[in-house]
Design a protein around this motif. Sequence first.
Motif, short mmCIF file in Angstrom:
data_model
loop_
_atom_site.label_atom_id
_atom_site.label_comp_id
_atom_site.label_asym_id
_atom_site.label_seq_id
_atom_site.Cartn_x
_atom_site.Cartn_y
_atom_site.Cartn_z
N ASP A 65 63.72 115.55 17.56
CA ASP A 65 63.43 114.95 16.28
C ASP A 65 63.03 115.71 15.19
O ASP A 65 63.08 115.56 13.92
N ILE A 66 61.95 116.86 15.74
CA ILE A 66 61.19 118.28 14.21
C ILE A 66 62.61 118.56 13.67
O ILE A 66 62.03 118.42 12.39
N HIS A 67 63.19 118.87 14.73
CA HIS A 67 64.17 119.53 13.96
C HIS A 67 65.47 118.70 12.64
O HIS A 67 65.48 119.15 11.66
N ASP A 68 65.60 118.01 13.65
CA ASP A 68 66.31 117.21 12.72
C ASP A 68 66.49 116.45 11.61
O ASP A 68 66.56 116.20 10.40
N ILE A 114 56.75 111.32 12.34
CA ILE A 114 57.60 110.85 13.06
C ILE A 114 56.83 110.47 14.51
O ILE A 114 55.82 110.86 14.64
N GLU A 115 57.76 109.83 15.35
CA GLU A 115 56.61 110.01 16.65
C GLU A 115 56.76 111.18 17.65
O GLU A 115 58.02 111.70 17.91
N TYR A 116 55.36 111.39 18.11
CA TYR A 116 55.56 112.84 18.78
C TYR A 116 55.01 112.25 20.01
O TYR A 116 53.86 111.52 20.21
N ASP A 126 57.86 122.70 8.49
CA ASP A 126 56.03 123.29 8.76
C ASP A 126 55.38 122.06 8.91
O ASP A 126 54.20 121.92 9.83
N PHE A 127 55.32 121.10 7.70
CA PHE A 127 54.67 119.58 7.85
C PHE A 127 54.59 119.58 9.10
O PHE A 127 53.52 118.51 9.64
N LEU A 128 55.96 118.79 9.84
CA LEU A 128 56.57 118.53 10.85
C LEU A 128 55.84 119.16 11.96
O LEU A 128 55.27 118.52 13.12
#
Length: 329
Positions: free
Chosen positions: A161-164, A115-117, A227-229
């Motif tokens: 975004d990470i959680h979603d 995703i975009e961080y 965990d990866f994100l």
Amino acid sequence: MPSKVIFSESLSENFLSKLEKEIPFENETVAIKLHMGEPKNPNHLKPEEVKKFVDLLKKKNCKPFLFDTTVAYLGKRHSAKGYLEVAALNGFIEEKVGCPIVIGDKDYEVVKGKIEYQIPKEICNVSVLVLTHVKGHPCTSIGASIKNLGMGCVTKKTKSDIHDSAKPVYVGNCVLCGTCVKNCPVNAIKLDKILTKRPIFLDCWGCSYCTVVCPQKALKPKVAIFDFLLAEAAKSAISKFKKVYYVNFLVRMAERCDCENKELKPVIKDIGILASSDILAIEKASYDLIIEKNGKDVFKELNKKPFSIQLEAAKELNMGNMEYEIEKL
Ligand code: SF4
Ligand code: SF4
């Protein structure tokens, strides 16, 4: 070759002198990344503990500042102004810690991965000392340096975004075995045995563990497991730093995170403090010490999920070395 991890039972002068030599920062601006806690939860790092690192950096002719980011959920720390008020209540004021306190909330640089961080500008292109209070967390079992960076060095949008992106998607073949229900750290799953004959997610935190344990592969994460994100977010933040060094405090360890604004009692005895330039080595050493000192994986028992999933994700991303050697002071 194993990575070096330094261990001390306390913040002794001996330990601090050793770190003065080990921490690779000189004559530069340094962000001290930490979580400054919530008013009712007493477990966060203390201003007196943090000041020792401010003084250490000043001895090395550095200009330190304390840094954290605003949070995605509603509460005082949702805004920079509110966070500074909470920090002051917990004793984090310039007069006491000896350096400015900066809360990242707006400007950012972007790193693309699964995703975009969005990485706050204040910590881009400076060296970062990552001071982490280790404790339990429902989404990763243990919250340590990877979480301090992956969730703590990104904007509110990236946090959400990470959680979603880690939430489960049903892809079929559920046999109603109940494994996901038993293993959800926040009891968010119910089985609809009558109508849809599949799990229903009620108040999912997006930890992805149900997608890992389902024996039928009936669930998959929207984008990738949490965990990866989280590890990729931490790696993205690190890619923006000049240099980085890690200190993990294995003290006042409660079942859950310092984000919870209530009094949480430690569930295990204090162990000590670890330091390393290798994020994976310090995380693995922290996990191993918790298991060794307690004879069991305490936080897996409490939060259901093992921290090994986080370590494997960081390894997959080549973030460091799982092999380490402890230098005990
Ligand atoms: S989703 Fe998977 S783990 Fe959950 S009840 Fe169905 S088969 Fe079992
Ligand atoms: S991702 Fe699955 S295991 Fe994790 S909180 Fe949501 S429903 Fe529970």
